[in-house]
Design an enzyme around this catalytic site. Structure first.
Site, PDB file in Angstrom:
ATOM      1  N   LYS A  31       3.231 142.923  33.689  1.00 22.63           N
ATOM      2  CA  LYS A  31       3.034 141.293  33.639  1.00 22.63           C
ATOM      3  C   LYS A  31       1.595 140.888  32.914  1.00 22.63           C
ATOM      4  O   LYS A  31       0.726 141.681  33.070  1.00 22.63           O
ATOM      5  CB  LYS A  31       2.791 140.583  35.143  1.00 22.63           C
ATOM      6  N   ASP A  58       3.100 135.660  32.419  1.00 26.77           N
ATOM      7  CA  ASP A  58       2.780 134.932  33.545  1.00 26.77           C
ATOM      8  C   ASP A  58       1.699 133.746  32.983  1.00 26.77           C
ATOM      9  O   ASP A  58       0.738 133.960  33.573  1.00 26.77           O
ATOM     10  CB  ASP A  58       2.373 135.699  34.673  1.00 26.77           C
ATOM     11  N   LEU A  59       2.284 132.693  32.237  1.00 20.80           N
ATOM     12  CA  LEU A  59       0.982 131.664  31.727  1.00 20.80           C
ATOM     13  C   LEU A  59       1.513 130.462  32.492  1.00 20.80           C
ATOM     14  O   LEU A  59       0.675 129.520  32.423  1.00 20.80           O
ATOM     15  CB  LEU A  59       1.335 131.570  30.276  1.00 20.80           C
ATOM     16  N   LYS A  60       2.283 130.320  33.349  1.00 25.20           N
ATOM     17  CA  LYS A  60       2.689 129.293  34.291  1.00 25.20           C
ATOM     18  C   LYS A  60       2.339 127.638  33.609  1.00 25.20           C
ATOM     19  O   LYS A  60       1.501 127.102  34.002  1.00 25.20           O
ATOM     20  CB  LYS A  60       1.729 129.100  35.410  1.00 25.20           C
ATOM     21  N   HIS A  62       2.703 124.176  32.131  1.00 27.52           N
ATOM     22  CA  HIS A  62       2.715 122.881  32.779  1.00 27.52           C
ATOM     23  C   HIS A  62       2.026 121.777  32.101  1.00 27.52           C
ATOM     24  O   HIS A  62       0.942 121.777  31.772  1.00 27.52           O
ATOM     25  CB  HIS A  62       1.976 122.862  34.500  1.00 27.52           C
ATOM     26  N   ASP A  63       2.843 120.978  31.385  1.00 28.03           N
ATOM     27  CA  ASP A  63       2.463 120.046  30.468  1.00 28.03           C
ATOM     28  C   ASP A  63       3.711 118.784  30.034  1.00 28.03           C
ATOM     29  O   ASP A  63       4.580 119.034  30.706  1.00 28.03           O
ATOM     30  CB  ASP A  63       2.080 120.577  29.086  1.00 28.03           C
ATOM     31  N   THR A 118       0.341 129.640  46.304  1.00 25.66           N
ATOM     32  CA  THR A 118      -0.009 130.320  47.521  1.00 25.66           C
ATOM     33  C   THR A 118      -1.228 129.876  47.853  1.00 25.66           C
ATOM     34  O   THR A 118      -1.466 129.903  49.233  1.00 25.66           O
ATOM     35  CB  THR A 118       0.400 131.750  47.840  1.00 25.66           C
ATOM     36  N   ARG A 208      -3.363 145.262  41.914  1.00 19.96           N
ATOM     37  CA  ARG A 208      -4.379 146.181  42.146  1.00 19.96           C
ATOM     38  C   ARG A 208      -4.317 147.661  42.889  1.00 19.96           C
ATOM     39  O   ARG A 208      -4.794 148.576  42.701  1.00 19.96           O
ATOM     40  CB  ARG A 208      -5.629 145.325  42.869  1.00 19.96           C
TER      41      ARG A 208
END
Ligand code: C5P
Length: 241
Positions: A31, A58-60, A62-63, A118, A208
């Site tokens: 990722k 994983d750039l999420k 939203h625009d 979350t 991690r």
């Protein structure tokens, strides 16, 4: 069985590639998130893919719909295996994202929706005008993602069981995983890989516990062994795409 996604949460391409070189692309996917992509860009994604890795970008996004469509098309043309957008961008944005990946020409990436972060609790949702309880909002946005032709959602392991029941067509991509006996870091509610798969997760995002381990290859092998010990059900489902 191929459900492990290792989060390359590093500030530089050099650090990310140093870990990737210790991982087997036949056993794990990787990722790339906002920090690494902002510093290292598409070239790093191409380097990972050249080494044989499937990349979850994983750039999420939203625009406005046209902007998200353009970003999704660019990601698809880069050849990523999976990408994500915020479901709260609304139906028109979600449909634009789906149309973009379907018409991009290359292999269609899996399109995943983020429902409620979350990090947001009920009070934080209230403050931004969302009066629904977090779980109800997760369900609402997952239903919207399914109706918009999405392949899956990012969800906590706690939400996976509910979403498996309510939206069975959606893949469940689940962070907050901690192998038995490892530190929880800043994750508050964690499940082991076996518990998360039993709860309905299809893909496990682990950062991690592998990236910060003294011996990342050994830590990765331990997670894979824990996954391999899970009897049939969700973990043995075909995950070849
Ligand atoms: O190091 P750790 O295993 O906690 O990393 C989890 C990864 O999953 C990080 O890249 C983090 O940004 C991401 N993530 C998360 N919780 C979410 C969504 C994404 O931990 N709700």
């Amino acid at each position: 069985m191929y459900p492990l996604i290792v989060a390359l949460d590093f500030p530089t391409a050099k650090a990310a590639m140093a870990l990737a070189e210790r991982l087997d692309p036949q056993q794990v996917r990787v990722k790339v998130g906002k920090e690494l992509f902002t510093s290292a860009g598409p070239a790093l994604v191409e380097s990972l893919q050249a080494r044989g890795f499937s990349v979850f970008l994983d750039l999420k996004f939203h625009d406005i719909p046209a902007t998200v469509a353009g970003a999704c098309r660019a990601a698809a043309e880069l050849g990523v295996w999976m990408l994500n957008v915020h479901a709260s961008g609304g139906r028109t944005m979600l449909e634009a994202a789906r149309n973009a990946v379907e018409t991009s020409g290359g292999k269609r990436p899996l399109l995943i929706a983020v429902t409620v972060l979350t990090s947001l609790d009920a009070a934080a949702l209230q403050e931004i005008g969302c009066t629904a309880a977090p779980q109800a909002q997760v369900e609402r946005l997952a239903a919207l993602a399914a109706a918009s032709g999405f392949d899956g959602v990012v969800c906590s392991a706690q939400e996976a069981a509910l979403l498996r029941e309510r939206q069975p067509s959606l893949l469940r991509v689940t962070p907050g995983i901690r192998p038995t006996g490892t530190a929880h870091d800043d994750q508050r509610r964690v499940l082991t890989p076996a518990e998360a798969l039993a709860a309905g997760a299809d893909y496990l995002v682990v950062g991690r516990p592998i990236s910060a381990a003294a011996d990342p290859a050994a830590a990765c092998a331990a997670v894979l062994a824990e996954i391999a010990a899970v009897p049939s059900t969700s973990a043995s489902r075909s995950l070849s795409s």
